[in-house]
Every structure is written in structure tokens, then in C-alpha cells.
Write a protein that holds these residues in place. Structure first.
Motif, mmCIF file in Angstrom:
data_model
loop_
_atom_site.group_PDB
_atom_site.id
_atom_site.type_symbol
_atom_site.label_atom_id
_atom_site.label_comp_id
_atom_site.label_asym_id
_atom_site.label_seq_id
_atom_site.Cartn_x
_atom_site.Cartn_y
_atom_site.Cartn_z
ATOM 1 N N ALA A 225 1.278 -1.354 -0.315
ATOM 2 C CA ALA A 225 -0.048 0.043 0.285
ATOM 3 C C ALA A 225 1.307 1.415 -0.088
ATOM 4 C CB ALA A 225 -1.374 -0.144 1.220
ATOM 5 N N ALA A 226 2.428 0.624 0.804
ATOM 6 C CA ALA A 226 2.470 2.605 0.687
ATOM 7 C C ALA A 226 3.506 2.923 -0.574
ATOM 8 C CB ALA A 226 3.955 2.582 1.606
ATOM 9 N N MET A 227 3.479 1.768 -1.194
ATOM 10 C CA MET A 227 4.066 2.161 -3.058
ATOM 11 C C MET A 227 2.888 2.131 -4.187
ATOM 12 S SD MET A 227 7.125 -0.815 -2.741
ATOM 13 C CE MET A 227 6.558 -2.388 -2.377
ATOM 14 N N GLY A 228 1.559 2.081 -3.279
ATOM 15 C CA GLY A 228 0.278 2.454 -4.637
ATOM 16 C C GLY A 228 0.116 0.954 -5.010
ATOM 17 N N LEU A 229 0.072 0.316 -4.134
ATOM 18 C CA LEU A 229 -0.092 -1.496 -4.894
ATOM 19 C C LEU A 229 -0.987 -1.958 -3.211
ATOM 20 C CD1 LEU A 229 3.001 -3.099 -5.781
ATOM 21 C CD2 LEU A 229 1.511 -1.664 -7.526
ATOM 22 N N ARG A 230 -1.751 -3.287 -4.321
ATOM 23 C CA ARG A 230 -2.792 -3.445 -3.278
ATOM 24 C C ARG A 230 -3.384 -5.196 -3.612
ATOM 25 N NH1 ARG A 230 -7.508 -2.335 -0.434
ATOM 26 N NH2 ARG A 230 -9.501 -3.781 -1.133
ATOM 27 N N VAL A 231 -3.199 -5.456 -2.538
ATOM 28 C CA VAL A 231 -2.611 -7.145 -3.504
ATOM 29 C C VAL A 231 -4.516 -7.536 -3.314
ATOM 30 C CG1 VAL A 231 -2.784 -9.214 -1.637
ATOM 31 C CG2 VAL A 231 -1.500 -7.360 -1.189
ATOM 32 N N ASN A 232 -4.332 -8.897 -4.404
ATOM 33 C CA ASN A 232 -6.031 -8.871 -4.323
ATOM 34 C C ASN A 232 -5.580 -10.716 -4.161
ATOM 35 O OD1 ASN A 232 -8.058 -10.175 -6.836
ATOM 36 N ND2 ASN A 232 -7.162 -10.130 -8.562
ATOM 37 N N THR A 233 -7.086 -10.406 -2.873
ATOM 38 C CA THR A 233 -7.269 -12.356 -1.757
ATOM 39 C C THR A 233 -7.729 -12.824 -2.774
ATOM 40 O OG1 THR A 233 -9.520 -10.489 -1.783
ATOM 41 C CG2 THR A 233 -7.536 -9.812 -0.228
ATOM 42 N N LEU A 234 -8.746 -12.535 -4.333
ATOM 43 C CA LEU A 234 -9.399 -13.375 -4.911
ATOM 44 C C LEU A 234 -7.957 -14.071 -5.552
ATOM 45 C CD1 LEU A 234 -11.685 -11.721 -7.033
ATOM 46 C CD2 LEU A 234 -12.296 -12.460 -5.300
ATOM 47 N N LYS A 235 -6.168 -13.942 -5.723
ATOM 48 C CA LYS A 235 -5.558 -14.468 -6.450
ATOM 49 C C LYS A 235 -5.231 -15.009 -5.044
ATOM 50 C CE LYS A 235 -5.319 -12.323 -11.467
ATOM 51 N NZ LYS A 235 -4.416 -11.954 -11.445
ATOM 52 N N ARG A 236 -4.917 -15.222 -3.642
ATOM 53 C CA ARG A 236 -4.314 -15.775 -3.260
ATOM 54 C C ARG A 236 -5.204 -16.797 -2.250
ATOM 55 N NH1 ARG A 236 -1.471 -13.601 -5.529
ATOM 56 N NH2 ARG A 236 -0.362 -11.472 -5.103
ATOM 57 N N GLU A 237 -4.308 -18.190 -1.694
ATOM 58 C CA GLU A 237 -5.126 -18.946 -1.668
ATOM 59 C C GLU A 237 -4.220 -19.550 -0.282
ATOM 60 O OE1 GLU A 237 -7.412 -21.180 -5.022
ATOM 61 O OE2 GLU A 237 -5.315 -21.669 -4.502
#
Length: 355
Positions: A225-237
């Protein structure tokens, strides 16, 4: 006079320059000389090479050519020895200066920058009346490091993951990779904390505890988030791997969103199951091996123009390698070994045209 010189590979040579008494000297002088020489030789370390002026005692590897030359006087026991010596002098080792790197990114904070500037200006005014330029710079250099620590410029941001996060892997690099008994030794065994596994666009986090995993997920999401990115929880398992079924099921969150927990997934071509079994992975390798065998059956295995050894080489290179891919990490039982042997026998029977 003696001189101990360091050589390469941890060896040393002791050079002794001795002037013997002449034949006309009295016996007490000669006895005193040989006693002093004996004391000097006894004080030499037993692993050292010895170079005695007028006599030599060393390895034949260092002394290449040695010649004894007689002088004009016949009635004498003195000889001039000339030799060629090959020695590797160890260079003097310089001590590396371990200096801590400054974390200058913290100067972006206006409060930290203002405090550091005021401290440096005050130090410069105090030492401005120094006797010479070298003394001024020595005091200023010392104060700069001191104020850097005080204003948290030199201190790196500590890791929020913790020193024991991840999994510990013990290893040694002196051969016998798969001999696990060597890992019980007290020496030559190294331990490494592994948190993440990266391969191309695949990314896996490995931990032993549910709280550590949640902490790592929070750290990663805040860093992205500090680098302007967001983790996509749909691709995480998330896969919880344990021998016994867990009593409680944990809910893992990323940015307030739950992450799906699964029973198995495929990582780098290997099926990882939650109950630590390899049945699903073995069945997948069998299906892939049968598929590869079927594609080559008409063109290779049923081709009468090819020799048997050519067909066997293709079978080993394609079918066997596909069947046993990732088998190095399998912990198999006898029934699983029998299944693989039966599959291998069936493929050979079909290749040879046997029922």
C-alpha cells in the motif's frame, strides 16, 4: 638472528642467520655457539619450514635446485650452498572497516531534518575555533555520527516480521546432500530462516504459526500500500498442512478481506495436500505419464522402423521423467511403490506389444 615469515595456506617459514666459529676458535666458543643454535632451533614451531643460513632443512617442493661449492682451501669443512627456493609469501591482510550505512530516507521527515540541522550547526560553532583543519574535521565527524544516532538517521527500521518468523532449514554444503544424519552434527551445520519462496510469477509464504502468517500478511499488504499497490485476495489461497486435522479453523484477512482456505493446490507442478499425503500428486503424475505415452505410441512405440534402444531412450526421456517428476520429496509407502511399478510394467508391455 631469526625471522618468522607467514606463507600461503597458513604455513610459516623461520629464517635463521647464523655465523659459525672458525676452526681456530677455542672449544668453549664453539660449544657456546652450537648450544645457542640448538636453543634457537628448539624454539621453532614444529610445523614451520626452517631456512638455516649455511644449512637447509625443508621440503623438496620449496627447494628446487641445491648445489654445494668447495672453496680454494681444501683443509676446511665449510661449503658454499646455492639453491633456488620457491616460496609464496602471504600478503598482509587488511582489516575491513565496518561502517554502518546511514538511513538518509528518514531525513524526509521535517522534524528529524530540522533537529539534525540544528545539532550539526551547533557542533560546527563549538569547534570552529580549533587549532587546525584536521582537528576540526575529526570533531565534526564524531558529532555527525553521534547526532545521526540521536535523530534515528543511522538506525534502520527494524523488521516487523520477527527473527523467528518463517521456517528454519538446517543445511550443510560439504557434500552428501541427502544424508540427513550429517545434519545432527554440532559443527558445519548452518540454519536459515525462510519466509518466502519465489519462482517466476509464483510466490509462497511458509510459516509454522497462524499468528505469524497473519502478521506477515499485514506487513506485506501495508508495504504494498505504501508503494501504491494492492493485494488481490481473489488470487491468494491459504493451505494449512498438518498431520492431524486442526481443532479450530483460522480466518486470515488481507486489507479486511478474507482469504480462501483450500485443501490442496499445485505449486511448480507438484500437488501439495493439507494432510501431507502424496497420493494426489502420484495420481496426477500417472495421468500425465499415460498421456505422454499415448501421444508417442503411434509415432514411436508402434513404429517398426525404429530400434528397440531408440524407443527405450525416448521412453526414459519422456514417460519416466514425467512419471517421477518431483519424486525426490515424496515419502512413499509400499503400496504406492507397487502402483508405480505396475504402471511402468504396463507401459513396457504395451510398447513391446505384449498382453
Amino acid at each position: 638472528m631469526s625471522w618468522r615469515v607467514p606463507l600461503s595456506k597458513g604455513k610459516h617459514i623461520t629464517i635463521i642467520s647464523a655465523y659459525a666459529s672458525t676452526l681456530a676458535a677455542v672449544d668453549c666458543v664453539k660449544e657456546q655457539f652450537y648450544n645457542s643454535l640448538n636453543e634457537c632451533l628448539q624454539a621453532i614451531h614444529r610445523t614451520d619450514r626452517v631456512l638455516l643460513m649455511g644449512d637447509f632443512n625443508s621440503d623438496r617442493k620449496e627447494f628446487l635446485v641445491t648445489k654445494a661449492m668447495r672453496g680454494a682451501d681444501c683443509w676446511t669443512d665449510h661449503r658454499l650452498l646455492r639453491c633456488k627456493i620457491r616460496l609464496e609469501i602471504r600478503p598482509q591482510q587488511r582489516r575491513a572497516l565496518h561502517t554502518k550505512k546511514l538511513n538518509i530516507t528518514s531525513l524526509g521527515d521535517p522534524e528529524v531534518c530540522t533537529q539534525f540541522r540544528s545539532n550539526v550547526a551547533e557542533s560546527y560553532m563549538q569547534h570552529d575555533q580549533g587549532p587546525d583543519l584536521g582537528t576540526k574535521w575529526a570533531h565534526l565527524h564524531s558529532d555527525l555520527n553521534k547526532y545521526a544516532v540521536d535523530t534515528r538517521i543511522q538506525a534502520k527500521t527494524p523488521s516487523r516480521l520477527g527473527g523467528d518468523a518463517g521456517i528454519s532449514i538446517q543445511h550443510r554444503l560439504d557434500g552428501s546432500l541427502f544424508n540427513t544424519r550429517r545434519l545432527h552434527a554440532r559443527t558445519k551445520v548452518s540454519s536459515t530462516q525462510v519466509i518466502e519462496l519465489q519462482y517466476a510469477d509464483n510466490y509462497a509464504i511458509v510459516v509454522h504459526d497462524a499468528e505469524d502468517l497473519q502478521n506477515i500478511l499485514d506487513v506485506f499488504s501495508s508495504t504494498y500500500a505504501a508503494m501504491g499497490l494492492r493485494v488481490n485476495t481473489l488470487k491468494r489461497e491459504i493451505l494449512v498442512q498438518t498431520v492431524h486435522p486442526p481443532k479450530t479453523h483460522h480466518l486470515f484477512l488481507v486489507n479486511g478481506e478474507p482469504v480462501k482456505t483450500i485443501e490442496h493446490f499445485t505449486y511448480l507442478g507438484i500437488v501439495v495436500h493439507s494432510d501431507c499425503s502424496v497420493d494426489l500428486d502420484i495420481q496426477r503424475r500417472i495421468n500425465l505419464a499415460f498421456t505422454a505415452f499415448g501421444r508417442l505410441r503411434g509415432r514411436v512405440f508402434s513404429n517398426n522402423n525404429l530400434r528397440i534402444d531408440t524407443e527405450a531412450s525416448v521412453y526414459k526421456a519422456v514417460c519416466i521423467s514425467t512419471l517421477l517428476y518431483g519424486s525426490e520429496i515424496w515419502t512413499m509407502y509400499r503400496r504406492q511403490i507397487r502402483i508405480l511399478e505396475n504402471i511402468h510394467t504396463r507401459c513396457l508391455q504395451r510398447k513391446l506389444g505384449l498382453s
